[in-house]
Design a protein around this motif. Structure first.
Motif, short mmCIF file in Angstrom:
data_model
loop_
_atom_site.label_atom_id
_atom_site.label_comp_id
_atom_site.label_asym_id
_atom_site.label_seq_id
_atom_site.Cartn_x
_atom_site.Cartn_y
_atom_site.Cartn_z
N CYS A 43 0.82 -1.20 0.00
CA CYS A 43 0.00 0.00 0.00
C CYS A 43 0.86 1.26 0.00
O CYS A 43 1.86 1.34 0.71
N GLY A 44 0.48 2.24 -0.83
CA GLY A 44 1.07 3.57 -0.79
C GLY A 44 2.41 3.75 -1.46
O GLY A 44 2.99 4.83 -1.37
N ASN A 45 2.94 2.77 -2.15
CA ASN A 45 4.25 2.97 -2.79
C ASN A 45 4.14 3.35 -4.27
O ASN A 45 5.13 3.51 -4.96
N ASN A 46 2.91 3.48 -4.76
CA ASN A 46 2.64 3.88 -6.15
C ASN A 46 3.27 2.95 -7.18
O ASN A 46 3.65 3.37 -8.26
N ASP B 125 2.93 -1.11 -9.04
CA ASP B 125 2.09 -2.29 -9.28
C ASP B 125 2.91 -3.50 -8.86
O ASP B 125 3.54 -4.16 -9.67
N THR C 26 -2.37 -0.16 -9.40
CA THR C 26 -1.41 0.28 -8.40
C THR C 26 -2.10 0.46 -7.05
O THR C 26 -3.15 1.10 -6.97
N ASP C 27 -1.49 -0.09 -6.00
CA ASP C 27 -1.92 0.10 -4.61
C ASP C 27 -3.39 -0.28 -4.37
O ASP C 27 -4.07 0.34 -3.56
#
Length: 132
Positions: free
Chosen positions: A113-116, A118, A125-126
């Protein structure tokens, strides 16, 4: 009239080609044949020449136009996979005559989550569920 009925030297041979080709180099499928003078009067039909065929992805110039595997994109950039799994390569001929990308896709991991990124390589993404 010029040079009519000149004939040829009996049993002499010469190169010949009964088709159309632009290239006879080492990469070309096309090959010249030979013909033989008969009785000092005429040449036999051309024998053992190899004519062009439709291009196949096989590292040979099948259509004898001077370009190997034209129309298959060999050597052009390609990629496989999505997200962090995406890898670049080039198109190459495989053993079945198809042009395939030689890249090997990377391995997906659990979505973070939240790292932008895939991370699970599904094109999103996310997305939930994801690891915090």
């Amino acid at each position: 009239e010029t040079d009519e009925n000149c004939g040829c030297n009996s049993s002499a041979t010469q190169e010949c080609y009964s088709g159309y080709a632009q290239s006879f180099d080492a990469n070309s499928k096309c090959k010249k044949g030979t013909q033989t003078c008969i009785g000092g009067e005429y040449w036999t039909e051309c024998k053992d020449d190899i004519l062009p065929t439709p291009e196949v992805c096989n590292n040979v110039d099948d259509d004898c136009n001077g370009t190997i595997d034209d129309g298959f994109g060999v050597g052009q950039t390609c990629n496989v996979g999505l997200g962090i799994c995406r890898r670049n390569g080039t198109f190459q001929c495989d053993e079945t005559g198809n042009a395939v990308c030689n890249a090997t896709m990377g391995e997906p991991v659990l979505e973070i989550c939240g790292n932008n990124l895939d991370d699970d390589c599904d094109g999103s993404t996310d997305e939930r569920p994801c690891v915090e």
